[in-house]
Design an enzyme around this catalytic site. Sequence first.
Site, PDB file in Angstrom:
ATOM      1  N   ASN A 286       8.942 -14.922 -16.294  1.00 32.54           N
ATOM      2  CA  ASN A 286       7.642 -14.228 -16.135  1.00 32.54           C
ATOM      3  C   ASN A 286       6.677 -15.734 -16.082  1.00 32.54           C
ATOM      4  O   ASN A 286       7.262 -16.761 -16.280  1.00 32.54           O
ATOM      5  CB  ASN A 286       7.234 -13.560 -17.223  1.00 32.54           C
ATOM      6  CG  ASN A 286       7.012 -14.172 -18.583  1.00 32.54           C
ATOM      7  OD1 ASN A 286       7.994 -15.168 -18.856  1.00 32.54           O
ATOM      8  ND2 ASN A 286       6.200 -13.989 -19.394  1.00 32.54           N
ATOM      9  N   CYS A 288       4.596 -16.995 -18.258  1.00 30.04           N
ATOM     10  CA  CYS A 288       4.632 -17.935 -19.490  1.00 30.04           C
ATOM     11  C   CYS A 288       6.021 -18.429 -19.795  1.00 30.04           C
ATOM     12  O   CYS A 288       6.378 -19.154 -20.771  1.00 30.04           O
ATOM     13  CB  CYS A 288       4.189 -17.218 -20.580  1.00 30.04           C
ATOM     14  SG  CYS A 288       2.219 -16.854 -20.292  1.00 30.04           S
ATOM     15  N   GLU A 290       8.494 -17.046 -21.372  1.00 30.96           N
ATOM     16  CA  GLU A 290       9.101 -16.619 -22.352  1.00 30.96           C
ATOM     17  C   GLU A 290      10.128 -15.342 -22.368  1.00 30.96           C
ATOM     18  O   GLU A 290      10.852 -15.046 -23.243  1.00 30.96           O
ATOM     19  CB  GLU A 290       8.203 -16.183 -23.703  1.00 30.96           C
ATOM     20  CG  GLU A 290       7.623 -14.797 -23.562  1.00 30.96           C
ATOM     21  CD  GLU A 290       6.498 -14.667 -22.704  1.00 30.96           C
ATOM     22  OE1 GLU A 290       5.428 -13.849 -22.782  1.00 30.96           O
ATOM     23  OE2 GLU A 290       6.271 -15.580 -21.516  1.00 30.96           O
TER      24      GLU A 290
END
Length: 371
Positions: A286, A288, A290
């Site tokens: 994704n 970000c 994570e």
Amino acid sequence: FPVFWSQRATDIVASKYFRIVGGERETSVKHMIDRVVGQIAMWGVEDAYFDLTPRLTFAYELAHILLNQYACFNSPVWFNVGVQECPQTSACYILDVEDSMESILEWYRQEGMVFKGGSGSGVNLSKIRPKGAPLSGGGKASGVMSFAKVADTNAGAIKSGGTTRRAAKLLVLDVEHPDIEDFINAKVESERLARYLIGAGYGNGIEGGAYDQVPWQNANNSVSVPDIFMAYAVSPNPLEEVTSAQEMLHKIAMATWECGDPGLFFSDTVNAWHTTPSRGPIRSGNPCQEFLRPPHEACNLASINLLKFLKDDGSFDIPSFIHTVDIMITAMDILIDRSSYPTEAIAQNSKDYRPLGLGYSNLGALLMAQG
């Protein structure tokens, strides 16, 4: 708003999370939390997580956690739960695109629906044939970056949640793809053009100035590199592969120094930690990073405010922390089966694998407060 909420929290909620329900706009945190908690608790009964009596206890506990800022759901939950019959609640989606016009257009559609619901997406573009490659019907392919630019424009128009924030998207390209240098330099050229426009009098803010006039403002870019590439990049041997890897890594580093992108996606390391390798390789994440899973999956997120569990004597309230985890992860699991997804494949994989992300906020503040 509760008096102990910060002005920033107040501004964010009032401007982004109050929704129109039954023809009237919410005007208080009580309205907002009751909407979300009441809907999740009702679904919990209907889906046999608990019966009516524990439902009230669960609802009171969840409302207490949210009101007192012990934890918080990801934005799509606040945007959509209690507003839509089948709401989009996951923050992160990993998509896939094949080397065909049908698949590329479907990628645009899926991303658009993800952004519309207030979420973000990631995708690896390496299956798309490079610029200049022959097409079956004659002519030459326009390459990865031409299609990526269209997706970037779409993201800028749709944004996330309609108009609530900038779209969040990640593009990954394998280092061995023939279009990799165009991918590395795309945002560098946009940054130089933006600086030129700022010098000519355009504003330098994120929105409404020079950066509205240049492309590539909606995605994080990452180059996927295997272990062998990094081994070549640090090797002292004068082999052609070594020289090529070193030159490529230098170009990536220079681009990142100038504009912040691209990052590096360490594909072998990511897949060495893969928890369900039978699902196929992880090729993206994704925005970000994570959430690292194979394509066609989504992840519902929430974060726990660790500073709230610091007691007056400086110790950490472990029982309260465990209880908060239990309540939040139950609520998030309830959401999986009641959510909408942009494709049937994502819906099925989400229900089969139930990916949830319960993370931390204020970890640094907690450590500093404890000395």
